[in-house]
Enzyme design. Structure first.
Site, mmCIF file in Angstrom:
data_model
loop_
_atom_site.group_PDB
_atom_site.id
_atom_site.type_symbol
_atom_site.label_atom_id
_atom_site.label_comp_id
_atom_site.label_asym_id
_atom_site.label_seq_id
_atom_site.Cartn_x
_atom_site.Cartn_y
_atom_site.Cartn_z
ATOM 1 N N CYS A 1 0.844 -1.192 0.000
ATOM 2 C CA CYS A 1 0.000 0.000 0.000
ATOM 3 C C CYS A 1 0.883 1.247 0.000
ATOM 4 C CB CYS A 1 -0.922 0.010 1.213
ATOM 5 S SG CYS A 1 -0.048 0.159 2.784
ATOM 6 N N CYS B 1 3.439 1.619 2.684
ATOM 7 C CA CYS B 1 4.681 0.872 2.451
ATOM 8 C C CYS B 1 5.654 1.696 1.612
ATOM 9 C CB CYS B 1 4.379 -0.450 1.735
ATOM 10 S SG CYS B 1 3.324 -1.575 2.646
ATOM 11 N N ASP C 1 -3.122 14.394 -28.632
ATOM 12 C CA ASP C 1 -2.438 14.162 -29.896
ATOM 13 C C ASP C 1 -3.433 14.475 -31.015
ATOM 14 O OD1 ASP C 1 -0.509 13.125 -31.782
ATOM 15 O OD2 ASP C 1 -1.760 11.333 -31.894
ATOM 16 N N ASP D 1 -2.429 7.903 -29.653
ATOM 17 C CA ASP D 1 -2.627 6.578 -30.235
ATOM 18 C C ASP D 1 -1.374 6.011 -30.884
ATOM 19 O OD1 ASP D 1 -2.509 8.290 -32.488
ATOM 20 O OD2 ASP D 1 -3.667 6.855 -33.663
ATOM 21 N N ASP E 1 3.653 8.606 -28.976
ATOM 22 C CA ASP E 1 2.978 9.132 -27.788
ATOM 23 C C ASP E 1 3.329 8.358 -26.526
ATOM 24 O OD1 ASP E 1 1.519 11.011 -29.362
ATOM 25 O OD2 ASP E 1 0.144 9.414 -29.945
#
Length: 854
Positions: free
Chosen positions: A12, A15, A446, A643, A647
């Site tokens: 978690c 931690c 983009d 896409d 990117d």
């Protein structure tokens, strides 16, 4: 220096915070950043003052494990893969085994402990006082395997308590251990009662067994951990996909002879030979030849770039037409591709994990609960109560404060939210993505394939005086039919219904266009340079070409027998819902920025059309990542939507990376959220759903703490003077009720309603639910065209629908094809009769199953 470490044992945000604190305390360490999702840590330190061993020792002292991460770098980035099994896959397999074992023993445990309350039959030896020991001992034996397979909660939880940094594992370990300890205590009391003949004692403790509470706690928490583990490890997949782009071999000139060598052996200064269809192995500058190179894998630009002597070429791009040679200038880890890989790795290692609200309070909650239990025990002893009474009060406090609801508050809401998103075509790849999205204040888009369709279409036909449009289109399509240029595909698509004349003596002119004989006439198609070389008068077309360029379109010139026939313009069209999505994002208070590798003129045309406030054009992949990082340094929370492979670094660097579903596998693997329908409008609903989920999580946490704040004082005996004593059984019931409350509240997310985009003026209404494959009404006055619906199984993403559409469009007689992922079907419009068998064969050959044609 900078070094990455693998860190084990974290569960978690508490931690990761403990690990960071331990390492940052070391003399010589500048910064230590832990990535909880990737179980990794990146440390910048002075190697003269501190060593890797010192850093690992500090992590181990904090109660966790650490070791330097193996470096995958080599002379070539290609195919370098870490040895051994993927840790994320190993963790997922182990979590699945833990969950299976837990469920296998929890079901009979719950049946034995709770079945009689629902009227279910139990064996006779479990009934009454005589069967009390068998009844209790069987439950204890059934809970033991659950405790064993989930022992990590105890080892990590108690270790973190020992190091004074309690976390969620500490809460789980304490709560479930308290239930088991009390159950064992009750078992001994039953034995004592039977041995002394105190049957009232047997009756009292026979139903005061809480082994099922411990089993339920551990199983439910393990289920949540399993769902989280499924989403881990995607950065490694993205990096491997990037590495696969690099070719294995290269063709170089050695002693005037073409020699094929491993791509990793190409040296700076080598002359590399590139032929049609080859992938470029390293970065360099063209020496001889002309060609058209597809750089979409790196720049995202859908239209191939023309390459002439002096032009730059980039590793991983594909040569489409023509041959050329170039001088290698950047090789190995210096290539653009290798730098992209490094950026993905670095951005993934430094992304800050989200500290869940439950984890933030766990450091205070656990010691407070323990203190209350101890105080209750001591106070009741001091007041003269029996040891048994005082112990029952202390254990009641621990049982009622068991963190089942606290542990479920976040994962159950996340699970319901992600499930709802999946049904809407929005995939959140991990809990952090769904949580982080609600904080976004800046959206970076983009252009190619995100705002636009990602493939060019014909937008304008401008015939010269004396030439009609049909004649220009017919000649243009005939000239471009043998070509492999993307603009050629756009022209052929526009001329699908036109009968084309035969093309002879076709010749590609790299960097300029094509030449061929059509119907006995010498014809040309290409750019202005080709027309000028051939002496074609283009004066009348100059203003139109300039106008088209200002609009972000690419004009192509066509001529026959030295006379200009006209211009055909192509462009990458804006998607129908992009404008509405930009407006809605701005209405939600978000800043929208367009970031593209395309030229500034085209980018400005798109910006003006959509009303985007800011645009940054002509950026390389490194620049995209740097732009996102710069926005983050200004204090902004950034969502990057893209896409392309180019990117990927920016997607990983962003607070939330969003991939368009029809994009590349690398972009999808690098992102946190995937919009499966390739529709920018889904980003609006993705952010709205994130906000709704976080609101639900906060409500869940309120109820979880509400029960604790009321129940703990009562369990400790605060109302004893009024005759109200909360025994462990009632405490367990209250804990269960809080869990039911949390789960019920989370289920309300199933009623979340996605907002619909306003259709652009003149656009058809978007199909709803399963209407997408229904035949639209035929406009009056137009000849009817046959339409068929093909029902398909096996489509899973935007790539699948694109493959189905391409396969169907290639069938003779098919005018158009549109596949629908949600409806599991494809609708085809036929310009001529086509047999069902032909349509079925096309889809089957593409790798999918046809279940019917109607």
């Amino acid at each position: 220096m900078k070094q990455k470490f693998d860190v084990t044992g974290m569960s978690c945000a508490a931690c990761s915070a403990a690990v960071e604190r331990a390492v940052n305390k070391l003399e010589g360490v500048e910064t230590a950043q832990v990535n909880l999702l990737a179980n990794s840590m990146q440390v910048e330190y002075d190697d003269a003052a501190v060593s890797e061993a010192d850093i690992c020792a500090a992590v181990e002292k904090a109660g966790y494990g650490a070791c330097p991460m193996a470096q995958a770098g080599s002379a070539s980035p290609a195919k370098a893969a870490p040895a051994g099994e993927d840790p994320a896959e190993a963790e997922l397999r182990w979590m699945k085994k833990r969950l299976a074992v837990s469920l296998a023993f929890l079901i009979p445990l719950m049946y034995i402990s709770m079945g009689h309350m629902m009227g279910l039959p139990l064996p006779a030896f479990f009934h009454g006082r005589e069967g009390a020991v068998a009844f209790a001992l069987t439950q204890f034996l059934l809970v033991l395997p659950i405790l064993y397979v989930n022992r990590k909660f105890y080892s990590a939880g108690f270790k973190s308590l020992w190091h004074r940094s309690p976390n969620m594992d500490s809460l789980i370990a304490l709560g479930s251990a308290a239930a088991v300890v009390y159950g064992l205590f009750a078992l001994y009391r039953i034995g004592w009662g039977l041995g002394t003949g105190d049957l009232a004692l047997v009756d009292r403790y026979r139903m005061d067994l809480y082994f099922e509470s411990a089993g339920t706690i551990l199983t439910l928490i393990t289920l949540g951990k399993f769902l989280e583990a499924r989403a881990k490890g995607r950065t490694g997949a993205a990096i491997r996909a990037l590495m696969d782009l690099a070719p294995d071999t290269a063709l170089v000139l050695r002693g005037g002879v073409e020699t094929e060598i491993p791509a990793g052996e190409v040296a700076v200064g080598d002359t590399v030979v590139i032929k049609p269809g080859m992938r470029i192995p390293v970065d360099g500058t063209v020496l001889t030849g002309l060609s058209s190179v597809d750089e979409s894998a790196v720049t995202g630009e859908s239209i191939p770039a023309e390459k002439a002597p002096g032009a730059r070429v980039i590793a991983a791009s594909i040569n489409r037409a023509g041959s050329f040679t170039f001088r290698a200038e950047k090789v190995g880890q210096d290539t653009t591709l290798a730098q992209i890989i490094a950026l993905v790795q670095d951005a993934g290692a430094t992304k800050a994990p989200i500290a869940k609200l439950a984890d933030k309070v766990s450091g205070v909650f656990v010691p407070v609960v323990i203190a209350i239990a101890l105080v209750a025990f001591g106070v009741w002893l001091a007041l003269g109560q029996t040891m048994e009474f005082a112990l029952a009060r202390a254990i009641s406090v621990l049982v009622i404060s068991c963190p089942c609801a606290l542990g479920l508050a976040t994962p159950v809401a996340i699970m319901v939210g992600t499930g709802k998103g999946a049904r809407m075509g929005i995939l959140y790849k991990n809990a952090e993505a769904l949580e982080n999205a609600h904080k976004i204040d800046t959206v970076v888009l983009d252009k190619t394939g995100t705002i636009t369709e990602g493939r060019p279409v014909v937008t304008d036909l401008l015939p010269a005086p004396g030439v009609d449009k049909q004649q220009l289109l017919r000649l243009a399509a005939a000239l471009e039919k043998p070509s492999e240029h993307p603009l050629a595909e756009a022209i052929l698509a526009a001329a699908k219904e036109v009968a084309l004349p035969e093309t002879q003596q076709f010749e590609a002119l790299p960097g300029r266009g094509v030449r061929a004989v059509v119907e006995g006439r010498q014809c040309l198609a290409g750019n202005l340079r080709l027309m000028e070389e051939q002496g074609v008068d283009t004066a009348w077309a100059a203003p139109e070409a300039e106008r088209l360029a200002q609009e972000g379109k690419t004009p192509l010139y066509f001529a026959a027998e030295g006379k200009l026939l006209g211009l055909v313009a192509a462009a990458d069209p804006v998607k129908p819902t992009s404008a509405a999505a930009v407006r809605e994002l701005q209405a939600m208070g978000l800043s929208v920025i367009m970031l593209t590798g395309d030229n500034a003129r085209t980018a400005e045309a798109i910006r003006a059309k959509l009303g985007i406030g800011q645009v940054v054009a002509e950026v390389l992949p490194q620049d995209k990542e740097a732009q996102v990082r710069a926005l983050q340094q200004q204090g902004r929370r950034v969502a990057m939507v893209g896409d392309g492979i180019n990117d990927a670094p920016a997607l990983v660097r962003a607070d939330v990376g969003v991939a368009i579903g029809a994009g590349t596998d690398v972009a999808i693997d690098s992102a946190d959220v995937v919009l499966m329908k390739s529709d920018l409008w889904d980003l609006v609903n993705a952010l709205r759903l994130s906000r709704a989920t976080i609101r639900n999580i906060r409500e869940n946490l309120f109820w979880a703490f509400f029960y604790n704040s009321i129940g703990i004082p009562v369990a400790a005996g605060a109302l004893y003077s009024l005759g109200l004593v909360l025994n462990p059984m009632i405490g367990a019931a209250a804990m269960s009720l809080s869990s039911v409350c949390v789960v019920s509240n989370a289920l309300r997310l199933n009623f979340f309603q996605p907002k619909q985009a306003d259709a652009p003026e003149g656009a058809p209404r978007l199909p709803q639910n399963n209407e997408s494959c229904a035949a639209p009404a035929q406009p009056k006055g137009e000849p009817a065209m046959t339409e068929k619906t093909i029902h398909i199984e096996g489509m899973a993403c935007g790539h699948c629908t694109a493959r189905v559409e391409k396969a169907l469009a290639a069938v003779a007689g098919v005018a158009s094809a549109k596949a629908d992922l949600e409806g599991k079907c494809a609708k085809v419009t036929l310009s001529a009769p086509v047999e069902d068998a032909a349509l079925t064969a096309a889809v089957t050959d593409a790798g999918y199953e046809v279940t019917g044609v109607e």
